[in-house]
Enzyme design. Sequence first.
Site, short mmCIF file in Angstrom:
data_model
loop_
_atom_site.label_atom_id
_atom_site.label_comp_id
_atom_site.label_asym_id
_atom_site.label_seq_id
_atom_site.Cartn_x
_atom_site.Cartn_y
_atom_site.Cartn_z
N ARG A 298 0.83 -1.21 0.00
CA ARG A 298 0.00 0.00 0.00
C ARG A 298 0.86 1.25 0.00
NH1 ARG A 298 -5.11 -1.91 3.94
NH2 ARG A 298 -6.03 -3.16 2.26
N TYR A 439 -6.42 -0.77 -6.60
CA TYR A 439 -5.73 -2.00 -6.19
C TYR A 439 -4.98 -1.85 -4.87
CZ TYR A 439 -1.64 -0.65 -9.24
OH TYR A 439 -0.59 -0.05 -9.86
N GLU A 440 -4.68 -2.97 -4.27
CA GLU A 440 -4.14 -3.01 -2.89
C GLU A 440 -5.06 -2.32 -1.89
OE1 GLU A 440 -1.78 -4.99 -2.51
OE2 GLU A 440 -0.77 -5.05 -4.45
N GLY A 441 -6.37 -2.43 -2.14
CA GLY A 441 -7.35 -1.82 -1.24
C GLY A 441 -7.82 -0.48 -1.76
#
Lengths: 598, 598
Positions: A298, A439-441
Amino acid sequence: MSEYHAPLRDMQFVLNELGHLDQVGALPGCEEMAPELVEAILGEAGKFASGVLSPLNIAGDRQGARWEDSQVFTTEGWRKAYAQFVEGGWNALSCEPEFGGQGLPRLVSALVEEMWNGANVSFGLCPMLTRGAIEAIELRGSEHLKDTYLPKMVSGEWTGTMNLTEPQAGSDLAAVRSRAEPQGDGTYKVFGQKIFITYGEHDLTDNIVHLVLARVPGAPEGVKGISLFVVPKFLVNADGSLGARNDVRCVSIEHKLGIHGSPTAVLAFGDQGGATGWLVGEENRGLEYMFIMMNAARFSVGIEGIGLGERAYQRAVAYARDRVQGSEAGAKSRDKVAIIRHPDVRRMLLSMKSRTEAMRALACEVAAAMDVAQRHDDAAQRQQAQAFVDLMIPVIKGCSTENAIDIASLGVQVHGGMGFIEETGAAQHLRDARITSIYEGTTGIQAADLIGRKIARDQGQAIGLVIERMRAVEAQLAATDHASLGRIGAALGQGIGALQQAVQFIVAEFDGAVAKVSVGSVPFLELFGIVAGGWQLARSALVAELRLREGSGDSAFYQAKLHTVQFYADHQLARASGLAATVLHGGDAALAMDDAQF
Amino acid sequence: MSEYHAPLRDMQFVLNELGHLDQVGALPGCEEMAPELVEAILGEAGKFASGVLSPLNIAGDRQGARWEDSQVFTTEGWRKAYAQFVEGGWNALSCEPEFGGQGLPRLVSALVEEMWNGANVSFGLCPMLTRGAIEAIELRGSEHLKDTYLPKMVSGEWTGTMNLTEPQAGSDLAAVRSRAEPQGDGTYKVFGQKIFITYGEHDLTDNIVHLVLARVPGAPEGVKGISLFVVPKFLVNADGSLGARNDVRCVSIEHKLGIHGSPTAVLAFGDQGGATGWLVGEENRGLEYMFIMMNAARFSVGIEGIGLGERAYQRAVAYARDRVQGSEAGAKSRDKVAIIRHPDVRRMLLSMKSRTEAMRALACEVAAAMDVAQRHDDAAQRQQAQAFVDLMIPVIKGCSTENAIDIASLGVQVHGGMGFIEETGAAQHLRDARITSIYEGTTGIQAADLIGRKIARDQGQAIGLVIERMRAVEAQLAATDHASLGRIGAALGQGIGALQQAVQFIVAEFDGAVAKVSVGSVPFLELFGIVAGGWQLARSALVAELRLREGSGDSAFYQAKLHTVQFYADHQLARASGLAATVLHGGDAALAMDDAQF
């Protein structure tokens, strides 16, 4: 077509003049990090970014990665560039020396990463994912796994992937259905389909090391029943040579809005009897391990946002200097001028520049804290630094990426009609940036993490310490008699006040009214990001004003920094009060709507 | 894949319950516009939009228009759809009856236009441009030009284009270099290259009527030396049949970020000895005529923004109802729910919905004023309505389109990872929307027009009258004892206050410090748009609350309207004060930067 140039001057300012390199250089294992060495590293990285990666960026977009019969071919020129990347030792930069890494502090490697992303984000994703996989194996892998995989992953001879998402399990990993059956010999057979796997298949290296979330038989439901496995594309013989092809195939790659050079794979595990996998750590603790990697990832995606913002800004400035159109507002002469003279173009450029610099300074503050958290002798210092890092990661990820999208869109706007023509290159930055807030949350996931785990859980303690540090900078600004610094201080003070008000609301209401508070979670994330960026820029302004007063040279840079911070105060910090009001009052209507009324 | 559905209920609400149709129906020539007839027209248009145009939208994006040897081929299915469009009389809807049009008030045709754009903006551009060309010929064309071109352009048998831009002349039309030489027989020979010509070449019709800006010999420099010409693709014989091919060729079409279905042509005039053209009106007054068309076109691009916003919203809602992921915040049950239950998704959806409805209501207020300005018996009424229209056109254009981009981007975000995959369709809306804030005058150009010609020039008179009308609505809200209406009124009041402050600043400073004021021009445009949208939604809330009190049925719609307005007050109107502060204080830093410091 202009190539990317690493913003070395601003990077050095942040490293050296905001005190980060001093702090990190004093940590155990970082003794060699003298400014001259760091400058040399950044200079070389900048050359590689401009000379090798940037020229491939547009081809990556136009030609993209190509799938054919389970194989994926990257864009022409990428294999060679990747080989040079490995050969130059760039992949090993931030890895542990034990397995061949160079052990560079995160503070420095973050800036190098910004360059890869600024030059060619689709390329940069490959080492970024490899690094995440390395960290998971380093952290919880057995000695066998470490010995087998890490040296070649650290060097970059093999790459790594993160296999989380399934069609029914995106933001909600509790829904993961892939399964792993123990074979009694220490291995597992892995079955399932994974989607959205970045560099899940490619032709850059001989092997790919997949880290895969799956459930073992009898595992509990939900997130507490997920385990993490290493599943290599090719099995590895005892002597380190490649063995049989494992039972994992690339079924297809996605046709995406952007990052065309980065193949996004659908992977099928176990269609021919099961893919051989090795457990990482203990069964049912996979999500915990994955989250350690994910936090690192992140932060890296936040860095992507900064790189993309810088790139979009550079392209827009170059166009604005070059494009002649109209005469100057308020000038006597009706001569045509470059559009950089037009007030609204200057507004757009300064909006892009100030936000990029704010996010860069903030990311370095966090990266330095990562180094402290990892290396400091004193456990209390490590713990305090880690609490700061945990608090800030969703802000770096959420705000840098949302800013990057907006900055790239402004970059298109500066180009006018030419911005909409793909040949210009400005539109690619917008298309590439658009994934970063997903992406990645997603930003919503970051914001939920921020208000729940990072603020409500400790009753606002960690953020309270940050606010104290912000107030100290505000006090420094108030203590000067410099007019611009005084105005910046006032704007920062109002921003901090708004932030405090929002924090108090979240702490007070979260337990009793989580849904209502959650409606304001993204506006709160944005508020925190704006004020935290303002805090770092305010520090920068204090340094710049001091340098100008000292007359120590490079006054153009420091003058520009002061103007940039003033602009940020007037255009970004001005938004803080409105965002706080939205956090406090904006929850009811969204919850009152019946689903059918949408 | 969901198709577009015309938002008939909200359109009828705006037409009938906000009083616009009553007002317009009382105008000369609009006597037939009973609610039943309008409902029938909108219903039929909605069917055409959903059934014919929407299904072609994705193909238009994927396949796009294709150039081959000076010819342009539109996407498969478009020729048939266009033929149906013409056959159904849709092209003639808003045109004057004298040449075969149906003379529908702008109020109604604007909503029909929203449908074409919501269903398929690339298709909708073709009739939009034709209408602009029709207006120019109607307004200033000779009887010969009117008789020759208008009947076939009104029916849609031929299409029209606007040829303004040249490589060196984009926002700055003073730099137009194309030239036209009089031949002594009433015709001219036109030479030059035009770029960014929407539907400048295509295969939908037998002829294309280009309206072209060019300079006659000896014309003054700058904008006062530009004339307007009709240059048909095929010359027209005296009997109306097509004659020789004119000397205008399509050199290429652009590879664009979006609106792939709409060919954007580079046109070369006069490579073979000169394209035959006919002067429209008088020499050297072309820009004046073009601006009349351009104002109409700017309003239409604003309508595009509304259609795109609605479309993106519909797709996001459909996905949010369908996609199951995670459990509900604050609920006891851990059962998985559709993501429409998640607070942050609701925030995104309501942000999309509330802004789209605000812009629709505001556009209809302006469209009704256009009808009054054109048709009212009383000259004073006409003049006052026209002043309002002139003031609002940059706001409709600038704010609807900037909102549309943001709404489409939120639509991608609601879809998570799927939003980034082109097959989903959400990304297309963002790509398509991205041009709307650029063509027909960028947002910066709209904002310059707004603060200069529309506000500073009359010392804030026209906007003062609008603010008076806003204050009256605020007073109505304050007079109720309904809690939500009271809060909406308070937020509107604060917004109006911020707007007034900004207007006073602009009026006071414009002459003396045009550059400084101009830095804040786009923030001001945004501020005005937010408050004006809030004004119209506040009116909507008053009506909705009355209907709920009366218990006259359809309570779900009125309840939703109230929640939507409340949300807008908390999330959009809350931004007003910050924007006003930016307008007042944000100019200095941007001007202080040296060009080299960027």
